[in-house]
Scaffold this motif. Sequence first.
Motif, mmCIF file in Angstrom:
data_model
loop_
_atom_site.group_PDB
_atom_site.id
_atom_site.type_symbol
_atom_site.label_atom_id
_atom_site.label_comp_id
_atom_site.label_asym_id
_atom_site.label_seq_id
_atom_site.Cartn_x
_atom_site.Cartn_y
_atom_site.Cartn_z
ATOM 1 N N ASN A 152 0.579 -1.214 0.222
ATOM 2 C CA ASN A 152 -0.051 -0.390 -0.045
ATOM 3 C C ASN A 152 0.713 0.807 -0.335
ATOM 4 O OD1 ASN A 152 -1.427 2.446 1.388
ATOM 5 N ND2 ASN A 152 -2.643 0.923 0.616
ATOM 6 N N GLY A 153 0.921 2.055 -0.999
ATOM 7 C CA GLY A 153 1.162 3.279 -1.057
ATOM 8 C C GLY A 153 0.482 4.597 -0.863
ATOM 9 N N ARG A 154 -0.144 4.639 -0.249
ATOM 10 C CA ARG A 154 -1.648 5.522 -0.185
ATOM 11 C C ARG A 154 -1.934 5.743 1.519
ATOM 12 N NH1 ARG A 154 -3.373 6.888 -5.538
ATOM 13 N NH2 ARG A 154 -3.341 5.086 -6.509
ATOM 14 N N THR A 155 -1.292 4.888 1.872
ATOM 15 C CA THR A 155 -1.301 5.679 3.427
ATOM 16 C C THR A 155 -0.641 5.544 4.353
ATOM 17 O OG1 THR A 155 -3.599 4.177 2.723
ATOM 18 C CG2 THR A 155 -3.247 4.543 5.409
ATOM 19 N N PHE A 156 -0.984 6.599 5.367
ATOM 20 C CA PHE A 156 0.315 7.267 6.413
ATOM 21 C C PHE A 156 -0.553 6.304 7.738
ATOM 22 C CE2 PHE A 156 0.293 11.837 4.148
ATOM 23 C CZ PHE A 156 1.564 11.467 4.203
ATOM 24 N N GLY A 157 0.764 5.899 8.504
ATOM 25 C CA GLY A 157 0.139 5.193 9.378
ATOM 26 C C GLY A 157 1.487 4.456 10.443
ATOM 27 N N VAL A 158 1.494 3.726 11.170
ATOM 28 C CA VAL A 158 2.416 2.747 11.778
ATOM 29 C C VAL A 158 1.700 2.054 12.157
ATOM 30 C CG1 VAL A 158 3.197 3.285 14.172
ATOM 31 C CG2 VAL A 158 2.231 5.350 13.261
ATOM 32 N N LEU A 159 3.469 0.676 12.140
ATOM 33 C CA LEU A 159 2.728 -0.441 11.625
ATOM 34 C C LEU A 159 3.376 -0.577 13.475
ATOM 35 C CD1 LEU A 159 2.583 -4.093 10.580
ATOM 36 C CD2 LEU A 159 5.409 -3.134 10.674
ATOM 37 N N LYS A 160 2.143 -1.199 14.513
ATOM 38 C CA LYS A 160 1.934 -1.992 15.909
ATOM 39 C C LYS A 160 2.314 -3.584 16.281
ATOM 40 C CE LYS A 160 -1.614 -2.815 18.022
ATOM 41 N NZ LYS A 160 -3.252 -2.331 18.921
ATOM 42 N N LEU A 161 3.641 -3.720 16.304
ATOM 43 C CA LEU A 161 4.196 -4.711 16.572
ATOM 44 C C LEU A 161 3.965 -5.322 18.700
ATOM 45 C CD1 LEU A 161 7.263 -5.719 15.017
ATOM 46 C CD2 LEU A 161 5.059 -6.683 14.118
ATOM 47 N N TYR B 22 4.430 -13.053 17.822
ATOM 48 C CA TYR B 22 4.452 -11.767 17.630
ATOM 49 C C TYR B 22 3.012 -11.699 16.752
ATOM 50 C CZ TYR B 22 6.495 -12.395 13.224
ATOM 51 O OH TYR B 22 6.707 -12.990 12.252
ATOM 52 N N THR B 23 2.340 -10.430 16.853
ATOM 53 C CA THR B 23 1.155 -9.794 16.303
ATOM 54 C C THR B 23 1.596 -8.132 15.390
ATOM 55 O OG1 THR B 23 -0.319 -9.004 17.909
ATOM 56 C CG2 THR B 23 -0.468 -11.602 17.819
ATOM 57 N N TRP B 24 1.528 -8.296 13.775
ATOM 58 C CA TRP B 24 1.644 -6.839 13.873
ATOM 59 C C TRP B 24 -0.182 -6.567 13.413
ATOM 60 C CZ3 TRP B 24 2.324 -11.527 10.590
ATOM 61 C CH2 TRP B 24 1.766 -11.645 9.678
ATOM 62 N N GLN B 25 0.127 -5.315 13.181
ATOM 63 C CA GLN B 25 -1.035 -4.145 12.283
ATOM 64 C C GLN B 25 -0.924 -2.832 12.421
ATOM 65 O OE1 GLN B 25 -4.141 -4.073 15.929
ATOM 66 N NE2 GLN B 25 -5.992 -3.321 14.489
ATOM 67 N N PHE B 26 -0.468 -2.472 11.253
ATOM 68 C CA PHE B 26 -1.198 -1.469 10.429
ATOM 69 C C PHE B 26 -1.740 -1.095 11.083
ATOM 70 C CE2 PHE B 26 -1.383 1.914 7.567
ATOM 71 C CZ PHE B 26 0.341 1.848 7.360
ATOM 72 N N LEU B 27 -1.719 0.788 11.749
ATOM 73 C CA LEU B 27 -2.742 1.325 12.144
ATOM 74 C C LEU B 27 -2.700 2.673 10.797
ATOM 75 C CD1 LEU B 27 -1.970 1.342 16.489
ATOM 76 C CD2 LEU B 27 -3.035 -0.024 15.038
ATOM 77 N N PRO B 28 -3.982 2.444 10.381
ATOM 78 C CA PRO B 28 -3.197 4.342 9.737
ATOM 79 C C PRO B 28 -3.985 4.810 9.966
ATOM 80 C CG PRO B 28 -5.819 2.985 9.575
ATOM 81 C CD PRO B 28 -4.848 1.860 10.901
ATOM 82 N N VAL B 29 -3.527 6.500 9.711
ATOM 83 C CA VAL B 29 -4.446 8.180 10.431
ATOM 84 C C VAL B 29 -5.627 8.118 10.482
ATOM 85 C CG1 VAL B 29 -2.255 9.701 9.758
ATOM 86 C CG2 VAL B 29 -4.062 9.104 8.384
ATOM 87 N N ALA B 30 -5.983 9.073 10.554
ATOM 88 C CA ALA B 30 -7.992 9.370 10.606
ATOM 89 C C ALA B 30 -8.274 9.939 9.332
ATOM 90 C CB ALA B 30 -8.109 10.181 12.396
#
Length: 260
Positions: free
Chosen positions: A223-232, A239-247
């Motif tokens: 994905n190259g269209r969404t600002f966000g943070v990867l939470k590990l 481990y689990t991962w989740q990409f957290l997108p901006v509002a």
Amino acid sequence: MLLNGGDISAYSTTGAAQTAQIVAREPGTVMAGGDLTDSGTADQLANCYDPTWGQFKGRTKPILGNHDYLTANAKPTFDYFGPVLPPGKGYYSFDQAGWHIVVLNSNCSEVGGCQAGSAQERWLRADLAAHPTRCTLAQYHHPLFSSGGRQSSNVRPLFQALYEAGAEIVINGHNHQYERFAPQDPSGVADPARGIREFVVGTGGRSLQSSFPDPAANSEVKNGRTFGVLKLTLSPASYTWQFLPVAGATFTDSGTGTCH
């Protein structure tokens, strides 16, 4: 918990302010994945990075990117973070939640190279040998694998050392986009049993790159269209991962993995 994002702060975008809102609500160690400002000046750190991700400086582990070295051997960035960023090197390690976490400096020409036998590669092998934990994660700026067209073969010896030590995860930035790979070996061959899962998380705030002109083997999500943070979220054997997108954004990615 680790919160990962690189390519963060630029005067030309409000992306860093948006991703900082995510980090503000999430506990955990902040992995600032390189290219923290446009060109690594003290002014940019003070006026662009500090009001956004700089709010979390006390829980941040910084990684150096190529833009950070555009000013005076990255001296303003070293000065900004102080002892947490070893002077002149920018590579170090720490333990968290049963994991060994290694931060490397993929600006190879600035640290005497990344090749086998270089000071950093020797340090990495010694560090891994001294910390034989079941679960290992490494983070550095330039990705070995990417569909975005900006992969760096210079870091292959570092990836090789991590692979031989049984590391689980490598996290990179440099490309201003998100990409997740299936576990693979240093040659890019799928290896479900012993391979390293690579994430590219260059979505911290700098202008995004929407195209993926160089499709890479084993790429699972792009994905190259969404600002966000990867939470590990790290556990002693998984481990689990989740990409957290901006509002206002909807893209996300999540999953689980186990340690070798």
